[in-house]
Scaffold this active site. Structure first.
Site, PDB file in Angstrom:
ATOM      1  CG  HIS A   1     -70.436  31.099  47.424  1.00 12.68           C
ATOM      2  ND1 HIS A   1     -70.625  29.557  46.986  1.00 12.68           N
ATOM      3  CD2 HIS A   1     -70.092  30.632  47.753  1.00 12.68           C
ATOM      4  CE1 HIS A   1     -71.450  29.012  47.432  1.00 12.68           C
ATOM      5  NE2 HIS A   1     -70.768  29.472  48.489  1.00 12.68           N
TER       6      HIS A   1
ATOM      7  CB  SER B   1     -57.342  43.702  20.492  1.00  9.44           C
ATOM      8  OG  SER B   1     -58.250  44.735  19.340  1.00  9.44           O
TER       9      SER B   1
ATOM     10  CE  LYS C   1     -58.734  44.282  25.819  1.00  6.08           C
ATOM     11  NZ  LYS C   1     -59.732  43.199  24.788  1.00  6.08           N
TER      12      LYS C   1
ATOM     13  CD  GLU D   1     -60.137  35.054  26.001  1.00  4.33           C
ATOM     14  OE1 GLU D   1     -60.795  35.309  25.545  1.00  4.33           O
ATOM     15  OE2 GLU D   1     -58.279  35.407  25.367  1.00  4.33           O
TER      16      GLU D   1
END
Ligand code: ARG
Length: 483
Positions: free
Chosen positions: A172, A293, A299, A306
């Site tokens: 979980h 970024s 970043k 992804e």
């Protein structure tokens, strides 16, 4: 396997010159050609198309339907067509609706007798043959990449095992029990090994020759499908000509194997996204496998992970879309079946891209052992071990669970100075049924070391597992479709 398409928009000449124009008074409409033509994507199968044509004409010669001279002339023409396409100087004609049409048209220009090449054959058995050959080759090229990623995971697992790296395992997405990082990485490797198995199973069903089935019903000519199958290295020959030209199970099987692989790559990607966040801090990506970024200078983004997650969507879509294409089709060939190639090609390309990038990412990533150990050594994560300590001394598990749960509740609610985790250790040490010996189970690394059952996440079990994983990887690399 790429081919030049620059000349496709040449003028079409005075009249219709399709393979089937004899039946028609007018040339095809541009809108029909735009919809109907598959050359832009099926030219990718040119080598397979030419190999299948070569096998077919050699069979035609063997059964006496071509003289040796005719056979040799056609084969020489086919070789030249192959060289032209491979070299990027094939001049495609506007009437080349697909790769089969284009190869035959050009071969016939080069050698008139190539007009005999389609004897006893239809594009229906031809396209099924080409696509099976292509799919078999694609599985053979892709399988080592998937195995390569599994091997990288196994290698990183071995390294983590040797260094004793442990992390909290999750259920979980809540910290649950400690496991070796090796155990976690190996779990992904086992999943990829199952994908390799699935690709191998798809390959078995792909490896059946449909050549000789004709348009749908075979031929009145003395064809020898077993001979063409053998020449093309197929393991089996079709049993039923209707089934041979209609069957695209091998495409669906391959799409399923690729979708499942994509789902595994996606789950791995999702964890890498989480682990590379400041909140987890379990992994630092190498600069070569991270992005920045355009606005936020600080970043470092996990785009590879992804996209591994994102691209699984199109893989699932290709499978479900193609099953929908198939489901209403009457026997035998229907043009709907032309919709088999683009999803298959894209699925193969996608898995290939993602696998290679994830392999690079995992090969170069640095795992943050102290951050992982901080979670793995939290005494709460050893709560199950405490219950098992009582069980080993005769307490029924349900009672043991209740005793430890009460201590956990007390530790969490205590407002005394010591942090909750230390408080749990104090409470365990002071408990009449537990005491200092049980409290030792909460020491750093103890709950990781204690997981010794077969297949468990502790170092002793993982040592056995990693040897078995290496053996499974070696066996898979030796199987058909392997490295
Ligand atoms: N381009 C077609 C395909 O991909 C080849 C078969 C065409 N057959 C036909 N009867 N029109 O399926």
């Amino acid at each position: 396997m790429s081919a030049d398409d620059t000349a496709k928009d040449q003028p079409s000449g005075p009249g219709p010159t399709t393979l089937w124009h004899g039946r028609f008074a007018n040339a095809p409409a541009d809108a029909l050609a735009a919809l109907n033509d598959s050359l832009p994507f099926d030219k990718r199968m040119f080598a397979e198309d030419i190999a299948a044509s070569r096998a077919h004409v050699s069979m035609l010669a063997d059964v006496g339907l071509l003289t040796d001279d005719e056979h040799d002339g056609i084969v020489a023409a086919l070789e030249q067509v192959e060289a032209e396409i491979a070299g990027g100087h094939m001049v495609w004609a506007p009437t080349d609706e697909d790769i089969h049409t284009a190869v035959e048209r050009r071969a016939t220009e080069l050698c008139e007798v190539a007009a005999k090449m389609h004897t006893g054959r239809s594009r229906n058995d031809q396209v099924a043959t080409d696509l099976r050959l292509w799919t078999r080759g694609a599985i053979d090229e892709l399988t080592p990449l998937v195995l390569g990623l599994a091997s990288t995971l196994a290698g990183r697992a071995r390294e983590a095992h040797d260094a004793g790296v442990r992390l909290p395992g999750y259920t979980h997405l809540q910290q649950a029990q400690p496991v070796g990082l090796a155990h976690h990485l190996a779990a992904h490797a086992w999943a990829l090994l199952r994908d390799v198995e699935r690709l191998g199973e798809a390959r078995i069903r792909t490896d059946v020759s449909p050549l000789g089935a004709g348009a749908l019903a075979g031929s009145s000519l003395p064809l020898d499908p077993a001979a063409t199958a053998a020449e093309l290295g197929f393991a089996a020959v079709f049993e039923n000509s209707l089934d041979a030209v209609s069957d695209r199970d091998f495409v669906a099987d391959t799409l399923y194997a690729l979708a499942m692989t994509g789902v595994h790559l996606s789950r791995l990607g999702e964890e890498l996204v989480l682990w590379s966040s400041a909140e987890f801090g379990f992994v630092t990506l190498d600069d070569a496998f991270a992005t920045g970024s355009s606005m936020m200078p600080q970043k470092k983004n996990p785009d590879v992970a992804e996209l591994a997650r994102g691209k699984s969507g199109r893989l699932i879509g290709h499978l479900t879309g193609f099953l929908a294409t198939l489901k209403g089709l009457p026997l035998a060939y229907n043009k709907d079946l032309q919709e088999d190639k683009e999803p298959l090609f894209d699925a193969v390309d996608t898995v290939c891209l993602v696998t290679l990038a994830l392999d690079g990412l995992l090969s170069t990533a640095s795992f943050n052992a102290p951050a992982m150990a901080a979670g793995a050594d939290d005494p709460f994560v050893a709560a199950t071990d405490l219950a098992e300590w009582l069980v080993a001394r005769g307490t029924p598990f349900r009672e043991a669970h209740a005793v430890i749960a009460a201590l956990v509740r007390e530790a969490l609610s205590d407002s005394e100075a010591s942090p909750n985790a230390d408080r749990l250790t104090e409470l365990v040490a002071a408990h009449p049924d537990l005491g200092p010996e049980a409290a030792q189970r909460l020491a750093p690394g103890a709950a990781h070391r204690s997981r010794t059952s077969p297949g468990a996440g502790g170092p002793d079990s993982v040592a056995v597992q990693l040897d078995r994983l290496d053996a499974a990887l070696a066996a898979a690399a030796g199987a058909p479709g392997g490295c």
